[in-house]
Each structure stands twice: as structure tokens, then as C-alpha cells.
Motif scaffolding. Structure first.
Motif, PDB file in Angstrom:
ATOM      1  N   ALA A  53      30.642 -60.639  30.937  1.00 13.46           N
ATOM      2  CA  ALA A  53      30.285 -61.592  30.235  1.00 13.46           C
ATOM      3  C   ALA A  53      29.240 -62.603  30.795  1.00 13.46           C
ATOM      4  N   GLY A  54      29.495 -62.977  32.113  1.00 11.10           N
ATOM      5  CA  GLY A  54      28.545 -63.728  32.554  1.00 11.10           C
ATOM      6  C   GLY A  54      26.965 -63.204  32.710  1.00 11.10           C
ATOM      7  N   LEU A  55      27.132 -62.098  33.238  1.00 13.78           N
ATOM      8  CA  LEU A  55      25.792 -61.494  33.104  1.00 13.78           C
ATOM      9  C   LEU A  55      25.018 -61.254  31.819  1.00 13.78           C
ATOM     10  N   ALA A  56      25.853 -61.107  30.955  1.00 14.25           N
ATOM     11  CA  ALA A  56      25.339 -60.941  29.516  1.00 14.25           C
ATOM     12  C   ALA A  56      24.674 -62.318  29.144  1.00 14.25           C
ATOM     13  N   VAL A  57      25.270 -63.401  29.317  1.00 14.25           N
ATOM     14  CA  VAL A  57      24.804 -64.432  28.791  1.00 14.25           C
ATOM     15  C   VAL A  57      23.629 -65.067  29.846  1.00 14.25           C
ATOM     16  N   GLY A  58      23.836 -64.796  31.181  1.00 15.26           N
ATOM     17  CA  GLY A  58      22.680 -65.025  31.957  1.00 15.26           C
ATOM     18  C   GLY A  58      21.678 -64.154  31.724  1.00 15.26           C
ATOM     19  N   GLY A  59      21.768 -62.938  31.680  1.00 16.27           N
ATOM     20  CA  GLY A  59      20.597 -62.088  31.114  1.00 16.27           C
ATOM     21  C   GLY A  59      19.896 -62.459  30.003  1.00 16.27           C
ATOM     22  N   THR A  60      20.748 -62.888  28.883  1.00 17.21           N
ATOM     23  CA  THR A  60      20.120 -63.301  27.502  1.00 17.21           C
ATOM     24  C   THR A  60      19.358 -64.592  27.709  1.00 17.21           C
ATOM     25  N   LEU A  61      19.786 -65.185  28.552  1.00 18.05           N
ATOM     26  CA  LEU A  61      19.054 -66.575  28.740  1.00 18.05           C
ATOM     27  C   LEU A  61      17.796 -66.511  29.476  1.00 18.05           C
ATOM     28  N   ALA A  62      18.061 -65.497  30.376  1.00 18.81           N
ATOM     29  CA  ALA A  62      16.603 -65.196  31.410  1.00 18.81           C
ATOM     30  C   ALA A  62      15.741 -64.819  30.303  1.00 18.81           C
ATOM     31  N   VAL A  63      15.992 -63.638  29.502  1.00 19.11           N
ATOM     32  CA  VAL A  63      14.889 -62.923  28.740  1.00 19.11           C
ATOM     33  C   VAL A  63      14.381 -63.984  27.796  1.00 19.11           C
ATOM     34  N   LEU A  64      15.261 -64.896  27.143  1.00 24.11           N
ATOM     35  CA  LEU A  64      14.724 -66.022  26.235  1.00 24.11           C
ATOM     36  C   LEU A  64      13.731 -66.973  26.669  1.00 24.11           C
ATOM     37  N   VAL A  65      14.315 -67.287  27.932  1.00 26.60           N
ATOM     38  CA  VAL A  65      13.286 -68.280  28.700  1.00 26.60           C
ATOM     39  C   VAL A  65      11.971 -67.790  29.398  1.00 26.60           C
ATOM     40  N   ALA A  66      12.106 -66.571  29.663  1.00 27.85           N
ATOM     41  CA  ALA A  66      10.816 -65.840  30.063  1.00 27.85           C
ATOM     42  C   ALA A  66       9.953 -65.567  28.953  1.00 27.85           C
ATOM     43  N   THR A  67      10.578 -65.268  27.804  1.00 27.61           N
ATOM     44  CA  THR A  67       9.575 -64.780  26.682  1.00 27.61           C
ATOM     45  C   THR A  67       9.085 -66.162  25.800  1.00 27.61           C
ATOM     46  N   LEU A  68       9.509 -67.267  26.097  1.00 27.58           N
ATOM     47  CA  LEU A  68       9.180 -68.478  25.639  1.00 27.58           C
ATOM     48  C   LEU A  68       7.604 -68.708  25.620  1.00 27.58           C
ATOM     49  N   PRO A  69       6.790 -68.736  26.739  1.00 24.24           N
ATOM     50  CA  PRO A  69       5.616 -68.940  26.796  1.00 24.24           C
ATOM     51  C   PRO A  69       4.867 -67.741  25.789  1.00 24.24           C
ATOM     52  N   LEU A  70       5.246 -66.647  25.887  1.00 26.13           N
ATOM     53  CA  LEU A  70       4.779 -65.544  24.957  1.00 26.13           C
ATOM     54  C   LEU A  70       4.789 -66.186  23.520  1.00 26.13           C
ATOM     55  N   LEU A  71       5.796 -66.655  23.092  1.00 31.42           N
ATOM     56  CA  LEU A  71       6.294 -67.184  21.906  1.00 31.42           C
ATOM     57  C   LEU A  71       5.345 -68.295  21.580  1.00 31.42           C
ATOM     58  N   LEU A  72       5.169 -69.395  22.522  1.00 26.70           N
ATOM     59  CA  LEU A  72       4.401 -70.373  22.255  1.00 26.70           C
ATOM     60  C   LEU A  72       2.926 -70.138  22.247  1.00 26.70           C
ATOM     61  N   ARG A  73       2.453 -68.942  22.539  1.00 27.40           N
ATOM     62  CA  ARG A  73       0.906 -68.440  22.601  1.00 27.40           C
ATOM     63  C   ARG A  73       0.897 -67.863  21.362  1.00 27.40           C
ATOM     64  N   GLU A  74       1.681 -67.212  20.798  1.00 26.92           N
ATOM     65  CA  GLU A  74       1.610 -66.403  19.391  1.00 26.92           C
ATOM     66  C   GLU A  74       1.876 -67.185  18.358  1.00 26.92           C
ATOM     67  N   LEU A  75       2.345 -68.530  18.289  1.00 23.65           N
ATOM     68  CA  LEU A  75       2.409 -69.181  17.206  1.00 23.65           C
ATOM     69  C   LEU A  75       1.226 -69.183  16.190  1.00 23.65           C
ATOM     70  N   PRO A  76       1.597 -69.250  14.889  1.00 25.42           N
ATOM     71  CA  PRO A  76       0.534 -69.231  13.948  1.00 25.42           C
ATOM     72  C   PRO A  76      -0.662 -70.344  13.945  1.00 25.42           C
ATOM     73  N   GLY A  77      -1.653 -70.104  13.825  1.00 22.92           N
ATOM     74  CA  GLY A  77      -2.722 -71.169  13.838  1.00 22.92           C
ATOM     75  C   GLY A  77      -3.189 -71.794  15.358  1.00 22.92           C
ATOM     76  N   THR A  78      -2.394 -71.263  16.234  1.00 29.49           N
ATOM     77  CA  THR A  78      -2.787 -71.608  17.600  1.00 29.49           C
ATOM     78  C   THR A  78      -3.909 -70.555  18.184  1.00 29.49           C
ATOM     79  N   GLY A  79      -3.887 -69.667  17.737  1.00 32.87           N
ATOM     80  CA  GLY A  79      -5.270 -68.828  18.483  1.00 32.87           C
ATOM     81  C   GLY A  79      -4.904 -68.673  20.042  1.00 32.87           C
ATOM     82  N   LEU A  80      -6.241 -68.530  20.436  1.00 35.00           N
ATOM     83  CA  LEU A  80      -5.916 -68.460  22.188  1.00 35.00           C
ATOM     84  C   LEU A  80      -6.232 -69.685  22.540  1.00 35.00           C
TER      85      LEU A  80
END
Length: 125
Positions: A53-80
């Protein structure tokens, strides 16, 4: 005229009448070598379930936090170009925390369920 001698300093760590050192606190738990094998198995099962359970939560958090910069880059209207600061603060300061709370709630429910299953198994053994 001679100066009076200054009394020596003493560090007081216990009451004057106490000579024996108090025994260290020891929890009233059974030694693991005295437990029946069935309880050993259940303890190992509980530890593995809690670790999963701890590894599942920790892994999910790690994936979400690691992909946050990609999400912010791909937000609509931001372009490059740069992302508007208000949008970044909205995502980081508001949108992430309900997700953290949901993961924390899931983990607590899962841990309590694991402990209930362990208690039932040990009482039944």
C-alpha cells in the motif's frame, strides 16, 4: 583578608536518596520466537500488505509529481512559450492537493483494512 573558598558545583540528575538506576521501559510484547508459526505468517502478511500500500501511494505520487512539468507545458494556449504564473500557481497550489488528500484517504482506509484482516486472522488462529 582571605577569600572564602567557592563551593564546588554539582549536577543533580536524580533525587538524593535514589541509588539504583531505573529499569529501561520495555513494552509488554511477546518475543517473536514464542509466537506460534501461524501468527508469524500473519505478521509477515500484514507487513507485506502495508508495504504494498505504501509503495503504491508513493509510486503514484512520484509519477504525478514527475509528470506535472509536462502537464504545465502542454496546457492549452501556452504553446512553447512560458506558462502564465497564475495558471502555474493554480495547478500547484489548488489542483494538486485534492489528489493528495484522495491518495492519503485511500492509504488510511487500506491500512486499516489490512490491520482488521490481521486481527481477524490472529484471533481465529
Amino acid at each position: 583578608m582571605a577569600a572564602e573558598p567557592v563551593p564546588r558545583r554539582e549536577v543533580v540528575t536524580r533525587s538524593p536518596g535514589a541509588t539504583a538506576v531505573p529499569a529501561a521501559y520495555r513494552p509488554a510484547a511477546e518475543r517473536s520466537d514464542r509466537l506460534p508459526p501461524a501468527v508469524h505468517t500473519e505478521v509477515r502478511r500484514l507487513i507485506r500488505a502495508q508495504l504494498r500500500a505504501g509503495l503504491a501511494v508513493g509510486g503514484t505520487l512520484a509519477v504525478l509529481v514527475a509528470t506535472l512539468p509536462l502537464l504545465l507545458r502542454e496546457l492549452p494556449g501556452t504553446g512553447l512559450g512560458p506558462v502564465p504564473p497564475l495558471l502555474v500557481w493554480g495547478v500547484l497550489g489548488i489542483a494538486v492537493y485534492p489528489l493528495f488528500l484522495a491518495l492519503a484517504g485511500w492509504y488510511v482506509r487500506r491500512a486499516e483494512r489490512n490491520e482488521r484482516e490481521y486481527t481477524r486472522a490472529v484471533e481465529g488462529a
